[in-house]
Motif scaffolding. Sequence first.
Motif, mmCIF file in Angstrom:
data_model
loop_
_atom_site.group_PDB
_atom_site.id
_atom_site.type_symbol
_atom_site.label_atom_id
_atom_site.label_comp_id
_atom_site.label_asym_id
_atom_site.label_seq_id
_atom_site.Cartn_x
_atom_site.Cartn_y
_atom_site.Cartn_z
ATOM 1 N N UNK A 5 -7.999 -58.902 23.769
ATOM 2 C CA UNK A 5 -6.547 -59.061 23.873
ATOM 3 C C UNK A 5 -5.866 -58.537 22.613
ATOM 4 N N UNK A 6 -4.734 -57.866 22.820
ATOM 5 C CA UNK A 6 -3.955 -57.345 21.696
ATOM 6 C C UNK A 6 -2.485 -57.714 21.868
ATOM 7 N N UNK A 7 -1.767 -57.714 20.757
ATOM 8 C CA UNK A 7 -0.320 -57.896 20.765
ATOM 9 C C UNK A 7 0.284 -56.718 20.023
ATOM 10 N N UNK A 8 1.123 -55.954 20.715
ATOM 11 C CA UNK A 8 1.778 -54.801 20.111
ATOM 12 C C UNK A 8 3.295 -54.971 20.178
ATOM 13 N N UNK A 9 3.955 -54.823 19.046
ATOM 14 C CA UNK A 9 5.417 -54.785 19.024
ATOM 15 C C UNK A 9 5.824 -53.377 19.450
ATOM 16 N N UNK A 10 6.755 -53.282 20.371
ATOM 17 C CA UNK A 10 7.013 -51.994 21.007
ATOM 18 C C UNK A 10 8.454 -51.513 20.836
ATOM 19 N N UNK A 11 8.594 -50.216 21.018
ATOM 20 C CA UNK A 11 9.909 -49.577 21.039
ATOM 21 C C UNK A 11 9.910 -48.593 22.198
ATOM 22 N N UNK A 12 10.896 -48.690 23.066
ATOM 23 C CA UNK A 12 10.989 -47.822 24.235
ATOM 24 C C UNK A 12 11.997 -46.716 23.972
ATOM 25 N N UNK A 13 11.554 -45.476 24.149
ATOM 26 C CA UNK A 13 12.435 -44.319 24.012
ATOM 27 C C UNK A 13 12.700 -43.770 25.416
ATOM 28 N N UNK A 14 13.968 -43.732 25.795
ATOM 29 C CA UNK A 14 14.353 -43.282 27.137
ATOM 30 C C UNK A 14 15.041 -41.926 27.026
ATOM 31 N N UNK A 15 14.465 -40.943 27.700
ATOM 32 C CA UNK A 15 15.084 -39.626 27.805
ATOM 33 C C UNK A 15 15.269 -39.289 29.279
ATOM 34 N N UNK A 16 15.967 -38.206 29.544
ATOM 35 C CA UNK A 16 16.201 -37.818 30.938
ATOM 36 C C UNK A 16 14.897 -37.514 31.657
ATOM 37 N N UNK A 17 13.913 -36.945 30.922
ATOM 38 C CA UNK A 17 12.689 -36.510 31.577
ATOM 39 C C UNK A 17 11.504 -37.452 31.365
ATOM 40 N N UNK A 18 11.678 -38.525 30.580
ATOM 41 C CA UNK A 18 10.535 -39.405 30.335
ATOM 42 C C UNK A 18 10.961 -40.710 29.677
ATOM 43 N N UNK A 34 15.058 -53.697 27.168
ATOM 44 C CA UNK A 34 14.155 -53.261 26.097
ATOM 45 C C UNK A 34 12.872 -54.096 26.154
ATOM 46 N N UNK A 35 11.741 -53.447 26.021
ATOM 47 C CA UNK A 35 10.448 -54.144 25.965
ATOM 48 C C UNK A 35 10.145 -54.425 24.506
ATOM 49 N N UNK A 36 10.171 -55.711 24.112
ATOM 50 C CA UNK A 36 9.996 -56.072 22.711
ATOM 51 C C UNK A 36 8.555 -56.097 22.242
ATOM 52 N N UNK A 37 7.653 -56.531 23.117
ATOM 53 C CA UNK A 37 6.231 -56.536 22.762
ATOM 54 C C UNK A 37 5.393 -56.587 24.027
ATOM 55 N N UNK A 38 4.126 -56.244 23.876
ATOM 56 C CA UNK A 38 3.152 -56.348 24.958
ATOM 57 C C UNK A 38 1.992 -57.218 24.479
ATOM 58 N N UNK A 39 1.607 -58.192 25.294
ATOM 59 C CA UNK A 39 0.396 -58.959 25.017
ATOM 60 C C UNK A 39 -0.507 -58.812 26.236
ATOM 61 N N UNK A 40 -1.669 -58.231 26.028
ATOM 62 C CA UNK A 40 -2.573 -58.033 27.148
ATOM 63 C C UNK A 40 -3.921 -57.527 26.681
ATOM 64 N N UNK A 41 -4.718 -57.089 27.625
ATOM 65 C CA UNK A 41 -6.067 -56.624 27.321
ATOM 66 C C UNK A 41 -6.070 -55.135 27.035
ATOM 67 N N UNK A 42 -6.667 -54.765 25.927
ATOM 68 C CA UNK A 42 -6.807 -53.347 25.600
ATOM 69 C C UNK A 42 -7.840 -52.734 26.540
ATOM 70 N N UNK A 43 -7.416 -51.754 27.328
ATOM 71 C CA UNK A 43 -8.295 -51.149 28.328
ATOM 72 C C UNK A 43 -8.973 -49.895 27.790
ATOM 73 N N UNK A 44 -8.216 -49.066 27.077
ATOM 74 C CA UNK A 44 -8.764 -47.794 26.597
ATOM 75 C C UNK A 44 -8.019 -47.336 25.357
ATOM 76 N N UNK A 45 -8.718 -46.554 24.524
ATOM 77 C CA UNK A 45 -8.115 -45.951 23.335
ATOM 78 C C UNK A 45 -8.475 -44.474 23.316
ATOM 79 N N UNK A 46 -7.457 -43.635 23.206
ATOM 80 C CA UNK A 46 -7.659 -42.203 23.001
ATOM 81 C C UNK A 46 -6.514 -41.727 22.123
ATOM 82 N N UNK A 47 -6.792 -41.595 20.851
ATOM 83 C CA UNK A 47 -5.748 -41.342 19.854
ATOM 84 C C UNK A 47 -4.823 -40.200 20.269
#
Length: 198
Positions: free
Chosen positions: A44-57, A1-14
């Motif tokens: 730089x941003x810090x995002x708490x993440x949740x990974x959803x795993x399906x058969x197709x994605x 499980x990926x708990x968070x990401x800390x890195x540089x925000x490259x792009x935003x497209x809602x």
Amino acid sequence: MIGFLRGTLVAKRAPSVLVDVGGVGYEVDAPMSTFFQLPEPGVEVLLFTHLVVREDAHSLFGFLSEEERALFRNLIRVTGIGAKLALGILSGVSADEFQRCVLAEDTARLVRLPGIGKKTAERLIIELRDRLPQTPAGLDLPARAVTQQPLGAADEAISALLALGFRPAEASALVQAIPAEGKTSEDLIRAALQAAAR
């Protein structure tokens, strides 16, 4: 499980953002409550993440607070609520207000959210009222100003609303009802969500 990401925000497209973490670009979907508070690309941003795993994605969802991620996780445990609908709910109402609606059994407010009918609103209340904190945490934060160019703002806003679960005709009508001159896509999305909640 990926708990968070800390890195540089490259792009935003809602509702998606791209974050560079050590040379690897992660595509993350975020609710508008998080999206509107993100800085401009290059920061730089810090995002708490949740990974959803399906058969197709494999889909990664990001949040600025652990409280909002916890609410997202509670939402997708409700019968009939998938990740996309949960993202739409968190985009249409703050986590604090959502908790108040559930605890007060306010179905009238919940049915104004994209994709939520009366039966789904009642199911949310029944399944979540004992899981949520009895005192809402007050997660509303002021949105940061944005300076991106408004080129194609209406199309981007409609695309974002579609990704959040609005029907095409509804998304188009909401955006077209807003005077677009001088507004960014984020301005239009925010105004459309506010109009949908009335």
